[in-house]
Enzyme design. Structure first.
Site, PDB file in Angstrom:
ATOM      1  N   GLN A 117      -2.782   3.423  -0.645  1.00 22.80           N
ATOM      2  CA  GLN A 117      -1.815   3.552   0.444  1.00 22.80           C
ATOM      3  C   GLN A 117      -1.215   4.959   0.480  1.00 22.80           C
ATOM      4  O   GLN A 117      -0.460   5.274   1.400  1.00 22.80           O
ATOM      5  CB  GLN A 117      -0.701   2.518   0.249  1.00 22.80           C
ATOM      6  CG  GLN A 117      -1.181   1.070   0.322  1.00 22.80           C
ATOM      7  CD  GLN A 117      -0.086   0.088  -0.053  1.00 22.80           C
ATOM      8  OE1 GLN A 117       0.176  -0.154  -1.227  1.00 22.80           O
ATOM      9  NE2 GLN A 117       0.568  -0.467   0.947  1.00 22.80           N
ATOM     10  N   HIS A 135      -3.898   4.835   4.626  1.00 18.24           N
ATOM     11  CA  HIS A 135      -2.933   5.454   5.544  1.00 18.24           C
ATOM     12  C   HIS A 135      -3.271   6.907   5.867  1.00 18.24           C
ATOM     13  O   HIS A 135      -2.429   7.629   6.396  1.00 18.24           O
ATOM     14  CB  HIS A 135      -1.525   5.362   4.955  1.00 18.24           C
ATOM     15  CG  HIS A 135      -1.034   3.954   4.829  1.00 18.24           C
ATOM     16  ND1 HIS A 135      -0.098   3.563   3.890  1.00 18.24           N
ATOM     17  CD2 HIS A 135      -1.358   2.825   5.521  1.00 18.24           C
ATOM     18  CE1 HIS A 135       0.127   2.264   4.013  1.00 18.24           C
ATOM     19  NE2 HIS A 135      -0.628   1.802   4.986  1.00 18.24           N
ATOM     20  N   SER A 236       4.937  -1.711  -3.915  1.00 17.94           N
ATOM     21  CA  SER A 236       5.883  -2.806  -3.680  1.00 17.94           C
ATOM     22  C   SER A 236       5.304  -3.840  -2.726  1.00 17.94           C
ATOM     23  O   SER A 236       5.851  -4.929  -2.587  1.00 17.94           O
ATOM     24  CB  SER A 236       7.186  -2.255  -3.101  1.00 17.94           C
ATOM     25  OG  SER A 236       6.946  -1.711  -1.816  1.00 17.94           O
TER      26      SER A 236
END
Length: 289
Positions: A117, A135, A236
């Site tokens: 990410q 991303h 997370s």
């Protein structure tokens, strides 16, 4: 032929307690064919802050959204002025021991692929192959009109030429290369357009509110489908773009191992949850294997 270990875990609908033991992680990774999903927590030891961890910048900073960037000239001016300063911090960052450990595990044939990410390119810099950058990457720039891709260093040089007197000191660097600047510094910043069509330039990254390209998401699903387990590192899992792959692996009955400081949104799907600093945990893991 390796046999996939059977962990003593039954889904209960509630997250398992966190542990500091790597024993079950070693057992799963030693069997090989493990896909890795990494987040900002893996790059904090390289000097790049995360959004939601113990020092998460979302407590002080609202990231640029896609709608604001494409819909507002002043929004783009603010982003590029701040990013012109902050990108250099990202560009200077070096892979840490965690990135090198992942690359080593892949070189040994234990990690089948990496989804990240992060937009810092540190997995590739550490030697990991065929990394799927979910991303995007701050090293690239895309024109929103003609879709031309160019190098960020070229744009940085153009901004420097267009703003010969621009001087600003970053008050805070964020994971996307954005920084906090005094407003007067932002207002004087001159933008530049695409050299091919004079269109609007955007970093080749997925902003908040923007969708991950379908082809890229499908590549991630294939990687998870072809793996025997999913190892989540330093994420997370707050945004669905990463959480969906955890849910996908869980639904397929594959072990989901989460190594992260603190809670994650994917804890209820985890087979094992390890709470350790990523550099320490991955170095120990690579050593034990």
């Amino acid at each position: 032929m390796r046999t996939r270990p059977t962990l003593t875990w039954e889904p209960t609908g509630a997250p398992l307690p966190r542990t500091t033991s790597l024993d079950e992680v070693v057992e799963v990774v030693a069997a090989g064919n493990v896909a890795v999903l990494s987040g900002a927590g893996l790059s904090t030891e390289s000097g790049i802050p995360d959004y939601r961890g113990e020092s998460g910048t979302l407590r002080r900073h609202t990231p640029m959204t896609y709608d604001e960037f494409v819909g507002s000239l002043e929004g783009r001016r603010r982003y590029w002025a701040r990013s012109h300063v902050g990108w250099r911090t990202i560009a200077r960052a070096e892979p840490n021991v965690g990135h090198h450990a992942v690359a080593a595990l892949q070189a040994r044939g234990l990690v089948s692929g990496v989804i990240t990410q992060n937009v810092d390119g540190l997995h590739t810099a550490a030697g990991s192959a065929d990394v799927v950058e979910l991303h995007g990457n701050l090293d690239r720039v895309i024109c929103l009109e003609c879709k031309d891709i160019s190098a960020r260093q070229v744009l940085d040089d153009r901004f420097t030429t267009a703003n010969p007197t621009f001087e600003a000191v970053a008050l805070q660097v964020n994971p996307d290369g954005d920084v906090e600047l005094e407003e007067h510094a932002v207002q004087s910043f001159a933008l530049v357009d695409c050299t091919a069509c004079e269109g609007v330039l955007k970093p080749d990254v997925v902003f908040f509110g923007e969708n991950v390209p379908r082809v890229r998401a499908e590549a991630c699903y294939r990687l998870v489908d072809e793996a025997d387990a999913l190892l989540v590192l330093g994420s997370s899992l707050t945004v669905m773009s990463g959480l969906r792959f955890v849910r996908h692996a869980h639904k397929a009955g594959k072990p989901v191992i989460i190594v992260n400081r603190g809670r994650t949104r994917g804890d209820e799907y985890a087979t094992v949850r390890v709470d350790l600093p990523l550099g320490q945990a991955l170095t120990d893991l690579a050593t034990r294997l």
